[in-house]
Design an enzyme around this catalytic site. Sequence first.
Site, PDB file in Angstrom:
ATOM      1  N   CYS A 188      -5.502   6.736  -3.679  1.00 60.28           N
ATOM      2  CA  CYS A 188      -5.517   8.159  -3.317  1.00 60.28           C
ATOM      3  C   CYS A 188      -6.227   8.416  -1.992  1.00 60.28           C
ATOM      4  CB  CYS A 188      -6.184   8.960  -4.400  1.00 60.28           C
ATOM      5  SG  CYS A 188      -5.552   8.558  -6.006  1.00 60.28           S
ATOM      6  N   CYS A 324     -12.483 -10.926 -10.675  1.00 66.89           N
ATOM      7  CA  CYS A 324     -11.476 -11.541 -11.541  1.00 66.89           C
ATOM      8  C   CYS A 324     -10.780 -12.591 -10.696  1.00 66.89           C
ATOM      9  CB  CYS A 324     -10.509 -10.485 -12.084  1.00 66.89           C
ATOM     10  SG  CYS A 324      -9.628  -9.586 -10.796  1.00 66.89           S
TER      11      CYS A 324
END
Length: 361
Positions: A188, A324
Amino acid sequence: MNELSSIERKRYARHFSLAEIGPQGQQKIKASKVLCIGAGGLGSTVLYYLAAAGVGTLGIVDPDVVDLSNLQRQILYTTDEVGLAKADQAKKRLLALNPHLQINTYFFRLTDENVLALFADYDLIVDATDNYAARYLINDACCSLGKPNVFAAILRFQGQCSVFAMPDGPCYRCLYPEPPSVDLAPNCSEAAVLGVLPGVLGSMQANEVLKWIVGAGDLLVGRLLSFDALKAQWKEYKLNRHPLCPLCSQGQAFSDLVRPIEMCKIPEISLAEFRQLVGDFKLLDVREEEEYKQHHMNGCLIPLSQLEARTHELDKTQLIIVHCQSGLRSQKAVGLLQREGFQQVYSLQGGIMAWEALGHE
Ligand SMILES: [Zn+2]
């Protein structure tokens, strides 16, 4: 109670002479309660027109403050309001336009926990948000409660609008049954948009709201309008209920639906910043155990799939860097931890792959 005073009759005189509205329609408009989620570009336009039209009760949900970069399209605000709460300033401006209104402000983000109770007080919901997480949440709540969802979305030079969650009509999940993966959804804060575009689409939303209230014309139910600002072209697409829609076709409950997490403004830390990090912090690895066994960075392992149930193992006051494999699951993890009240969490950009690409083991 919804009788119109002589001053109101004068204010709405140009509605009175429309057969589709008239004094009775104007009373319906005054009696109606509309909740607008988001007081940004779309919200500025929708709210301004609905306030002008005399919608008696308007709710505004927006946790943000006015930023200088908003003013290119968010026409409810002025330069001297930068840094002030949007919902407050919106209320001030709307009451200056029309003092005959009740305006309720909510300075929080919609969540699974607060959405149903909030929507219950309103007749119709306007989706004026800028992210997928909110769109699915609004859609699911509207379908569950049987309230119309007047939707619009904008990006660059393109906009879309429709009315979802009407009896026999399709919903947002009929259009997009599965939430987009985090790597496909635009960030965004980076999303570029032509300033006038939310004015065009927000006006369309206000038009649908007023038509729904007075029962005039053909609503955008089962139809998606798409606007191309560069070509100055509208296209209309027919929308049917999707046979795989978990709401319209499979009757799933609100609490059982899988929704994307908030993907805006996930705080990230670059590898360069990470390497210079000094002091106390916790490195959290959200991959699966098998991946950890193959290689790791000495982080504390809590797989993303278990994170929600194990947040009590983490210290909310500590700086936490989440990683990750490539940096996608860690973004989801950061979003999840933020919702749980963690303030200092960052996702490591590029994950362990980027770390190893730099020669670290
Ligand atoms: Zn549906």
